[in-house]
Design a protein around this motif. Structure first.
Motif, PDB file in Angstrom:
ATOM      1  N   LEU A  13      -0.584   6.644   1.680  1.00  0.00           N
ATOM      2  CA  LEU A  13      -1.921   6.529   1.096  1.00  0.00           C
ATOM      3  C   LEU A  13      -2.607   7.887   0.975  1.00  0.00           C
ATOM      4  O   LEU A  13      -3.516   8.050   0.160  1.00  0.00           O
ATOM      5  N   ALA A  14      -2.175   8.837   1.788  1.00  0.00           N
ATOM      6  CA  ALA A  14      -2.776  10.178   1.778  1.00  0.00           C
ATOM      7  C   ALA A  14      -1.682  11.232   1.598  1.00  0.00           C
ATOM      8  O   ALA A  14      -0.600  11.126   2.182  1.00  0.00           O
ATOM      9  N   ASP A  15      -1.981  12.251   0.794  1.00  0.00           N
ATOM     10  CA  ASP A  15      -1.006  13.292   0.445  1.00  0.00           C
ATOM     11  C   ASP A  15      -1.002  14.371   1.520  1.00  0.00           C
ATOM     12  O   ASP A  15      -1.421  15.510   1.302  1.00  0.00           O
ATOM     13  N   THR A  16      -0.515  14.015   2.703  1.00  0.00           N
ATOM     14  CA  THR A  16      -0.666  14.870   3.872  1.00  0.00           C
ATOM     15  C   THR A  16       0.652  15.298   4.518  1.00  0.00           C
ATOM     16  O   THR A  16       0.632  16.080   5.478  1.00  0.00           O
ATOM     17  N   ASN A  17       1.771  14.811   4.032  1.00  0.00           N
ATOM     18  CA  ASN A  17       3.038  15.144   4.704  1.00  0.00           C
ATOM     19  C   ASN A  17       3.283  16.643   4.805  1.00  0.00           C
ATOM     20  O   ASN A  17       3.704  17.162   5.840  1.00  0.00           O
ATOM     21  N   HIS A  18       3.016  17.359   3.719  1.00  0.00           N
ATOM     22  CA  HIS A  18       3.307  18.792   3.736  1.00  0.00           C
ATOM     23  C   HIS A  18       2.273  19.584   4.545  1.00  0.00           C
ATOM     24  O   HIS A  18       2.580  20.677   5.032  1.00  0.00           O
ATOM     25  N   ALA A  85      -6.493  11.834  -0.523  1.00  0.00           N
ATOM     26  CA  ALA A  85      -5.863  10.528  -0.739  1.00  0.00           C
ATOM     27  C   ALA A  85      -5.092  10.567  -2.051  1.00  0.00           C
ATOM     28  O   ALA A  85      -5.454  11.279  -2.986  1.00  0.00           O
ATOM     29  N   PHE A  86      -4.008   9.796  -2.132  1.00  0.00           N
ATOM     30  CA  PHE A  86      -3.310   9.665  -3.395  1.00  0.00           C
ATOM     31  C   PHE A  86      -4.167   8.868  -4.383  1.00  0.00           C
ATOM     32  O   PHE A  86      -4.971   8.014  -3.986  1.00  0.00           O
TER      33      PHE A  86
END
Length: 220
Positions: A13-18, A85-86
């Motif tokens: 749901l959130a673009d946080t992996n990187h 968030a995506f």
């Protein structure tokens, strides 16, 4: 019968992996460990303790482990006010809730980190509950986080769907007996997610929302 829509958060749901990759890489570097970023990326989604154990040699000086996790937490916290968030992540949750699904988050995040993620997603009014790392003894890929989410929703696994972006998500959902939907926005290859148990794959929350009528949320 209650139906649970269980969602992982980071990378789903959130673009946080990187952002996590960068924070973990720096935390390891500060402790004198040279861990490649691609290896960190594949480990994101594990609990902090499991991630450190997964990436470092078993004969290491384990007295550093807590300090490494604390450094990651401190470094990652610098992003809390701007976690992205995506696209359509919040809309997806709201649409499913409007259709009668009980929304539960299953995530290794907790405390201030989870609060920051929920602010970014902007769908608090439809999130029924959260199963965080603090609520279970074993994190993903163990099934406990997903089972805890189902308990919070009061839903059986056969009437529930779990959406995630990592191999650990797919393994946890499969072991809990739920249908698993994989999202590619976390950066994990299609083949890996399918092999780990994903029944179907979508690019991201917007893609899942656009194809909801033909997804497991409609077809079972």
């Amino acid at each position: 019968m209650t139906r649970a829509a269980v969602f992982d958060v980071d990378g789903t749901l959130a673009d946080t992996n990187h952002l996590h990759v960068t924070a973990w890489w720096e935390a390891f570097r500060q402790a004198g460990h040279d861990v490649p970023m691609h290896a960190v990326h594949r480990a994101v989604g594990l609990s902090s303790d499991d991630l450190v154990d997964h990436l470092l040699a078993p004969d290491r000086d384990r007295s550093q482990d807590d300090a490494i996790s604390a450094a990651h937490k401190t470094l990652y916290a610098t992003y809390f006010d701007r976690l992205p968030a995506f696209k359509d992540a919040g809309r997806l949750l709201k649409r499913l809730a409007a259709e009668g699904w009980t929304i539960v988050l299953a995530t290794s995040a907790g405390g201030a980190e989870l609060s920051a993620l929920r602010r970014a997603i902007d769908a608090d009014e439809v999130i029924h509950a959260t199963a965080s790392a603090d609520d279970v003894e074993a994190g993903k890929p163990a099934p406990e986080p997903v089972r805890k989410a189902l308990d919070l929703a009061g839903a059986p696994p056969e009437h529930s769907v779990f959406v995630g972006d990592t191999v650990w998500d797919m393994k946890a959902g499969s072991r809990a007996g739920v249908t698993c939907v994989g999202l590619l926005c976390g950066g994990i290859p299609r083949a890996d997610l399918t092999e780990a148990g994903a029944a179907v794959l979508y690019d991201d929350p917007a893609d899942l929302l656009a194809h909801l009528d033909r997804s497991p949320f409609r077809t079972g």
